[in-house]
Motif scaffolding. Sequence first.
Motif, PDB file in Angstrom:
ATOM      1  N   LYS A  68       0.798  -1.224   0.000  1.00  0.00           N
ATOM      2  CA  LYS A  68       0.000   0.000   0.000  1.00  0.00           C
ATOM      3  C   LYS A  68       0.836   1.283   0.000  1.00  0.00           C
ATOM      4  N   LEU A  69       2.144   1.155   0.184  1.00  0.00           N
ATOM      5  CA  LEU A  69       2.987   2.334   0.313  1.00  0.00           C
ATOM      6  C   LEU A  69       3.393   2.887  -1.052  1.00  0.00           C
ATOM      7  N   PRO A  70       3.596   4.205  -1.116  1.00  0.00           N
ATOM      8  CA  PRO A  70       4.093   4.793  -2.359  1.00  0.00           C
ATOM      9  C   PRO A  70       5.459   4.223  -2.717  1.00  0.00           C
ATOM     10  N   GLU A  71       5.768   4.227  -3.989  1.00  0.00           N
ATOM     11  CA  GLU A  71       7.038   3.689  -4.460  1.00  0.00           C
ATOM     12  C   GLU A  71       8.208   4.360  -3.744  1.00  0.00           C
ATOM     13  N   GLY A  72       9.191   3.549  -3.342  1.00  0.00           N
ATOM     14  CA  GLY A  72      10.380   4.074  -2.682  1.00  0.00           C
ATOM     15  C   GLY A  72      10.268   4.169  -1.167  1.00  0.00           C
ATOM     16  N   ILE A  73       9.088   3.954  -0.601  1.00  0.00           N
ATOM     17  CA  ILE A  73       8.885   4.018   0.852  1.00  0.00           C
ATOM     18  C   ILE A  73       8.909   2.591   1.390  1.00  0.00           C
ATOM     19  N   HIS A  74       9.693   2.359   2.433  1.00  0.00           N
ATOM     20  CA  HIS A  74       9.791   1.031   3.033  1.00  0.00           C
ATOM     21  C   HIS A  74       9.600   1.150   4.542  1.00  0.00           C
ATOM     22  N   VAL A  75       9.048   0.102   5.121  1.00  0.00           N
ATOM     23  CA  VAL A  75       8.791   0.066   6.556  1.00  0.00           C
ATOM     24  C   VAL A  75       9.686  -0.989   7.175  1.00  0.00           C
ATOM     25  N   SER A  76      10.303  -0.655   8.293  1.00  0.00           N
ATOM     26  CA  SER A  76      11.138  -1.625   9.003  1.00  0.00           C
ATOM     27  C   SER A  76      10.261  -2.735   9.549  1.00  0.00           C
ATOM     28  N   PRO A  77      10.781  -3.959   9.582  1.00  0.00           N
ATOM     29  CA  PRO A  77       9.983  -5.046  10.152  1.00  0.00           C
ATOM     30  C   PRO A  77       9.723  -4.784  11.626  1.00  0.00           C
ATOM     31  N   PRO A  78       8.603  -5.312  12.159  1.00  0.00           N
ATOM     32  CA  PRO A  78       8.309  -5.094  13.572  1.00  0.00           C
ATOM     33  C   PRO A  78       9.363  -5.735  14.464  1.00  0.00           C
ATOM     34  N   ALA A  79       9.500  -5.178  15.663  1.00  0.00           N
ATOM     35  CA  ALA A  79      10.425  -5.743  16.651  1.00  0.00           C
ATOM     36  C   ALA A  79       9.966  -7.152  17.013  1.00  0.00           C
ATOM     37  N   SER A  80      10.869  -7.948  17.555  1.00  0.00           N
ATOM     38  CA  SER A  80      10.497  -9.311  17.911  1.00  0.00           C
ATOM     39  C   SER A  80       9.356  -9.278  18.923  1.00  0.00           C
ATOM     40  N   VAL A  81       8.495 -10.246  18.812  1.00  0.00           N
ATOM     41  CA  VAL A  81       7.318 -10.321  19.665  1.00  0.00           C
ATOM     42  C   VAL A  81       7.687 -10.973  20.987  1.00  0.00           C
ATOM     43  N   VAL A  82       7.245 -10.375  22.063  1.00  0.00           N
ATOM     44  CA  VAL A  82       7.445 -10.937  23.398  1.00  0.00           C
ATOM     45  C   VAL A  82       6.280 -11.874  23.664  1.00  0.00           C
ATOM     46  N   THR A  83       6.556 -13.081  24.146  1.00  0.00           N
ATOM     47  CA  THR A  83       5.471 -14.034  24.401  1.00  0.00           C
ATOM     48  C   THR A  83       5.355 -14.439  25.861  1.00  0.00           C
ATOM     49  N   ASP A  84       6.257 -13.992  26.695  1.00  0.00           N
ATOM     50  CA  ASP A  84       6.231 -14.327  28.113  1.00  0.00           C
ATOM     51  C   ASP A  84       5.725 -13.116  28.890  1.00  0.00           C
ATOM     52  N   PRO A  85       4.578 -13.233  29.560  1.00  0.00           N
ATOM     53  CA  PRO A  85       4.025 -12.067  30.263  1.00  0.00           C
ATOM     54  C   PRO A  85       4.905 -11.544  31.390  1.00  0.00           C
ATOM     55  N   ARG A  86       5.911 -12.315  31.827  1.00  0.00           N
ATOM     56  CA  ARG A  86       6.829 -11.821  32.865  1.00  0.00           C
ATOM     57  C   ARG A  86       7.694 -10.679  32.347  1.00  0.00           C
ATOM     58  N   VAL A  87       7.863 -10.594  31.028  1.00  0.00           N
ATOM     59  CA  VAL A  87       8.712  -9.555  30.444  1.00  0.00           C
ATOM     60  C   VAL A  87       7.923  -8.661  29.484  1.00  0.00           C
ATOM     61  N   LEU A  88       6.645  -8.515  29.745  1.00  0.00           N
ATOM     62  CA  LEU A  88       5.807  -7.621  28.937  1.00  0.00           C
ATOM     63  C   LEU A  88       6.370  -6.211  29.015  1.00  0.00           C
ATOM     64  N   PRO A  89       6.689  -5.609  27.879  1.00  0.00           N
ATOM     65  CA  PRO A  89       7.236  -4.240  27.927  1.00  0.00           C
ATOM     66  C   PRO A  89       6.264  -3.279  28.611  1.00  0.00           C
ATOM     67  N   ARG A  90       6.785  -2.423  29.458  1.00  0.00           N
ATOM     68  CA  ARG A  90       5.945  -1.490  30.216  1.00  0.00           C
ATOM     69  C   ARG A  90       5.064  -0.629  29.322  1.00  0.00           C
ATOM     70  N   SER A  91       5.564  -0.279  28.163  1.00  0.00           N
ATOM     71  CA  SER A  91       4.814   0.636  27.306  1.00  0.00           C
ATOM     72  C   SER A  91       3.924  -0.087  26.306  1.00  0.00           C
TER      73      SER A  91
END
Length: 145
Positions: A68-91
């Motif tokens: 869906k992005l205009p030509e020449g625009i790229h999006v960085s891949p998402p950060a790795s997904v956290v799956t353990d609720p003990r280390v859920l990022p505060r934000s």
Amino acid sequence: MAARAIGVRLNHIARESSDVKRLAAFYQEVLGFERIESPNYRDFEVIWLRLSPDVTLHLIERHHLESKLPEGIHVSPPASVVTDPRVLPRSHHVCFGVSNYDDFVQSLKERGIQTFEKTQLDGNTRQVFFFDPDGNGLEVGSWEN
């Protein structure tokens, strides 16, 4: 000096999902959201849910940004997904309060949802952290009001 916004309030929280029906069922079954009328979008599926008159959740079908992005625009891949609720990022979470904390936590465990609980230093506030089916962080606390 620029004027501040007046009467500001939260309108809705949006969550993106590859399966909005599955995510809607989770929020309806676990937290008691109700499905409400949703606008019809041609290009993607949406489901609107409501919890009381003040909390609305907008579930949006995930799409591949690159297509869906205009030509020449790229999006960085998402950060790795956290799956353990003990280390859920505060934000990275949305928080709800319940008046039946112990019963609620037990229902999460009965559903096989991985949880992490902690009690605040005041000794009165208990919190449980977990994820929805798409990896969005959730917190539920023992706050009644």
